[in-house]
Design a protein around this motif. Sequence first.
Motif, PDB file in Angstrom:
ATOM      1  N   TYR A  16      17.899 103.705  52.316  1.00 52.68           N
ATOM      2  CA  TYR A  16      16.460 103.616  52.445  1.00 52.68           C
ATOM      3  C   TYR A  16      15.895 103.151  51.110  1.00 52.68           C
ATOM      4  O   TYR A  16      16.414 103.475  50.041  1.00 52.68           O
ATOM      5  CB  TYR A  16      15.837 104.977  52.797  1.00 52.68           C
ATOM      6  N   LYS A  18      12.262 103.019  48.809  1.00 56.07           N
ATOM      7  CA  LYS A  18      10.969 103.711  48.737  1.00 56.07           C
ATOM      8  C   LYS A  18      10.157 103.179  47.567  1.00 56.07           C
ATOM      9  O   LYS A  18      10.597 103.252  46.419  1.00 56.07           O
ATOM     10  CB  LYS A  18      11.185 105.223  48.598  1.00 56.07           C
ATOM     11  N   ALA A  62       4.192 106.000  46.349  1.00 61.29           N
ATOM     12  CA  ALA A  62       3.085 106.340  47.254  1.00 61.29           C
ATOM     13  C   ALA A  62       3.312 105.826  48.679  1.00 61.29           C
ATOM     14  O   ALA A  62       2.352 105.709  49.453  1.00 61.29           O
ATOM     15  CB  ALA A  62       1.752 105.826  46.716  1.00 61.29           C
ATOM     16  N   GLU A  63       4.546 105.479  49.023  1.00 62.99           N
ATOM     17  CA  GLU A  63       4.871 105.102  50.397  1.00 62.99           C
ATOM     18  C   GLU A  63       6.050 105.925  50.881  1.00 62.99           C
ATOM     19  O   GLU A  63       6.792 106.493  50.090  1.00 62.99           O
ATOM     20  CB  GLU A  63       5.205 103.618  50.499  1.00 62.99           C
ATOM     21  N   GLY A  64       6.232 105.961  52.203  1.00 62.79           N
ATOM     22  CA  GLY A  64       7.408 106.624  52.735  1.00 62.79           C
ATOM     23  C   GLY A  64       8.635 105.731  52.651  1.00 62.79           C
ATOM     24  O   GLY A  64       8.522 104.520  52.465  1.00 62.79           O
ATOM     25  N   PRO A  65       9.828 106.307  52.755  1.00 58.66           N
ATOM     26  CA  PRO A  65      11.054 105.500  52.733  1.00 58.66           C
ATOM     27  C   PRO A  65      11.084 104.549  53.928  1.00 58.66           C
ATOM     28  O   PRO A  65      10.645 104.907  55.020  1.00 58.66           O
ATOM     29  CB  PRO A  65      12.166 106.541  52.843  1.00 58.66           C
ATOM     30  N   PHE A  79      13.747 102.029  56.147  1.00 59.14           N
ATOM     31  CA  PHE A  79      15.160 101.797  56.420  1.00 59.14           C
ATOM     32  C   PHE A  79      15.572 100.398  55.975  1.00 59.14           C
ATOM     33  O   PHE A  79      14.866  99.413  56.216  1.00 59.14           O
ATOM     34  CB  PHE A  79      15.423 101.980  57.913  1.00 59.14           C
ATOM     35  N   ARG A  85      -3.401 111.778  52.480  1.00 59.43           N
ATOM     36  CA  ARG A  85      -2.382 111.202  51.614  1.00 59.43           C
ATOM     37  C   ARG A  85      -2.178 112.064  50.377  1.00 59.43           C
ATOM     38  O   ARG A  85      -1.062 112.226  49.889  1.00 59.43           O
ATOM     39  CB  ARG A  85      -2.781 109.792  51.175  1.00 59.43           C
ATOM     40  N   GLY A 122       6.539 108.225  57.702  1.00 61.19           N
ATOM     41  CA  GLY A 122       5.159 107.999  57.311  1.00 61.19           C
ATOM     42  C   GLY A 122       5.059 107.853  55.802  1.00 61.19           C
ATOM     43  O   GLY A 122       6.074 107.922  55.092  1.00 61.19           O
ATOM     44  N   ASN A 123       3.844 107.653  55.295  1.00 62.73           N
ATOM     45  CA  ASN A 123       3.662 107.434  53.860  1.00 62.73           C
ATOM     46  C   ASN A 123       3.585 108.725  53.060  1.00 62.73           C
ATOM     47  O   ASN A 123       3.487 108.682  51.842  1.00 62.73           O
ATOM     48  CB  ASN A 123       2.415 106.592  53.602  1.00 62.73           C
TER      49      ASN A 123
END
Lengths: 114, 114
Positions: free
Chosen positions: A36, A38, A41-44, A46, B9, B106-107
């Motif tokens: 993953y 990342k 400030a964002e999600g991982p 794929f 967030r 998600g973030n």
Amino acid sequence: DQQVKQNSPSLSVQEGRISILNCDYTNSMFDYFLWYKKYPAEGPTFLISISSIKDKNEDGRFTVFLNKSAKHLSLHIVPSQPGDSAVYFCAASLIFQGAQKLVFGQGTRLTINP
Amino acid sequence: EADIYQTPRYLVIGTGKKITLECSQTMGHDKMYWYQQDPGMELHLIHYSYGVNSTEKGDLSSESTVSRIRTEHFPLTLESARPSHTSQYLCASSESRTAFEALHFGNGTRLTVT
């Protein structure tokens, strides 16, 4: 007892060169391995995966290699680009009590220098 | 591709307050997860759900609770926040229960308890 380990917290690579990120695991029951990516400030998100019955999977600039005897996998990025700068998490999947579970490593921060 | 939405967030809140972190997905995925991540550390699974009215605790003990009344919604609640709860909370979903499938994240919500 950490089952998935990424021993390099950070890696710096010149743009255009190859980036190699490493991951070691201890549980031979893992059936899939994933990477993953990342951004802050964002999600991982794929990136790529490999089944435990294979030793290589390639997707564009990204290739994952699996060495089951050494319980080691690596992600190769070539050529490296500035947008590849991110934290990369290795993860391993197994079926536990009838459901898929993912175990993550600590991540490696990759910095691509122009 | 899954769309997963987490709100807020960022959240800064005082000790003892009750908080709920929201997570919604629009793809009708059966399985949903909550992971907790501290900086430079691996993601730890704290809760997961197979579907409506199904919730299970993950590998990392957590004082939080979750509910799954609707397929698309998987909120996480802390009845009394403490500074030790300061962390990033990531929600994820997947369609398949047992076959391998990469999770969609998600973030995240970055929680700070003062």
